[in-house]
Motif scaffolding. Sequence first.
Motif, PDB file in Angstrom:
ATOM      1  N   GLU A  60     -77.316  11.581  14.998  1.00 25.81           N
ATOM      2  CA  GLU A  60     -76.761  12.069  13.734  1.00 25.81           C
ATOM      3  C   GLU A  60     -75.280  12.437  13.894  1.00 25.81           C
ATOM      4  OE1 GLU A  60     -77.727  15.804  10.893  1.00 25.81           O
ATOM      5  OE2 GLU A  60     -79.461  14.570  11.470  1.00 25.81           O
ATOM      6  N   LYS A  61     -74.957  13.105  15.009  1.00 16.08           N
ATOM      7  CA  LYS A  61     -73.555  13.447  15.277  1.00 16.08           C
ATOM      8  C   LYS A  61     -72.715  12.188  15.499  1.00 16.08           C
ATOM      9  CE  LYS A  61     -73.501  18.116  17.174  1.00 16.08           C
ATOM     10  NZ  LYS A  61     -73.166  18.921  18.340  1.00 16.08           N
ATOM     11  N   VAL A  62     -73.285  11.219  16.200  1.00 18.03           N
ATOM     12  CA  VAL A  62     -72.570   9.972  16.458  1.00 18.03           C
ATOM     13  C   VAL A  62     -72.244   9.285  15.132  1.00 18.03           C
ATOM     14  CG1 VAL A  62     -72.752   7.652  17.457  1.00 18.03           C
ATOM     15  CG2 VAL A  62     -73.533   9.635  18.757  1.00 18.03           C
ATOM     16  N   LYS A  66     -68.517   8.504  13.693  1.00 23.21           N
ATOM     17  CA  LYS A  66     -68.140   7.133  13.349  1.00 23.21           C
ATOM     18  C   LYS A  66     -67.628   7.040  11.916  1.00 23.21           C
ATOM     19  CE  LYS A  66     -70.933   4.312  16.456  1.00 23.21           C
ATOM     20  NZ  LYS A  66     -71.993   3.295  16.534  1.00 23.21           N
ATOM     21  N   ALA A  67     -68.308   7.738  11.006  1.00 20.29           N
ATOM     22  CA  ALA A  67     -67.893   7.729   9.601  1.00 20.29           C
ATOM     23  C   ALA A  67     -66.527   8.390   9.441  1.00 20.29           C
ATOM     24  CB  ALA A  67     -68.936   8.431   8.739  1.00 20.29           C
ATOM     25  N   ALA A  68     -66.311   9.497  10.141  1.00 21.00           N
ATOM     26  CA  ALA A  68     -65.024  10.191  10.059  1.00 21.00           C
ATOM     27  C   ALA A  68     -63.903   9.334  10.644  1.00 21.00           C
ATOM     28  CB  ALA A  68     -65.109  11.535  10.780  1.00 21.00           C
ATOM     29  N   GLU A  73     -60.365  10.376   9.035  1.00 17.67           N
ATOM     30  CA  GLU A  73     -60.412  11.841   8.928  1.00 17.67           C
ATOM     31  C   GLU A  73     -60.186  12.545  10.267  1.00 17.67           C
ATOM     32  OE1 GLU A  73     -64.213  12.589   7.220  1.00 17.67           O
ATOM     33  OE2 GLU A  73     -63.683  11.721   5.284  1.00 17.67           O
ATOM     34  N   LEU A  74     -60.280  11.833  11.359  1.00 13.99           N
ATOM     35  CA  LEU A  74     -60.086  12.446  12.672  1.00 13.99           C
ATOM     36  C   LEU A  74     -58.719  12.075  13.219  1.00 13.99           C
ATOM     37  CD1 LEU A  74     -63.502  11.922  14.481  1.00 13.99           C
ATOM     38  CD2 LEU A  74     -62.608  14.005  13.490  1.00 13.99           C
ATOM     39  N   VAL A  75     -58.022  13.087  13.693  1.00 10.73           N
ATOM     40  CA  VAL A  75     -56.722  12.878  14.322  1.00 10.73           C
ATOM     41  C   VAL A  75     -56.918  13.114  15.818  1.00 10.73           C
ATOM     42  CG1 VAL A  75     -54.353  13.681  14.444  1.00 10.73           C
ATOM     43  CG2 VAL A  75     -55.532  13.671  12.253  1.00 10.73           C
ATOM     44  N   ALA A  76     -56.543  12.154  16.627  1.00  7.92           N
ATOM     45  CA  ALA A  76     -56.718  12.269  18.070  1.00  7.92           C
ATOM     46  C   ALA A  76     -55.451  12.840  18.700  1.00  7.92           C
ATOM     47  CB  ALA A  76     -57.049  10.915  18.674  1.00  7.92           C
TER      48      ALA A  76
END
Length: 94
Positions: A60-62, A66-68, A73-76
Motif C-alpha cells: 500500500e505504501k509502495v 509510486k502515485a506521488a 508530488e515528491l521532491v528528492a
Amino acid sequence: MEITRQPTLGLNITNETRAASHGERASACPVAAVPPVAPIKPALEQIQQALGQMPQVDLEKVATIKAALAAGELVADSATLSASMLAFHRGDDR
C-alpha cells in the motif's frame, strides 16, 4: 513521508535465568530455580507463522509513493534523505 522504526521483538534473558536453565548459579545470590517455560514455544511458533503470512513489503505504501512520484508530488533532496537515513540507522530521534 516519514520513515518509522519497526518494533523489534526481544527477550531479556538475564544471567540468572540463563544459569537456572542450565542448572547453574550465575552468582552467589540465592536464586530460585526457574522452570522451563513451555507456553513460550507455541506462542513463538504462532507469531512466526503470522509473520510468515505477512508481505515483507508494505504494498500500500509502495503504491502511494509510486502515485506521488508520477504526479510530481515528491521532491528528492539527496542531502536531506541521506541525513535522515544516517539518523535512522544511528538511532537518533531528530
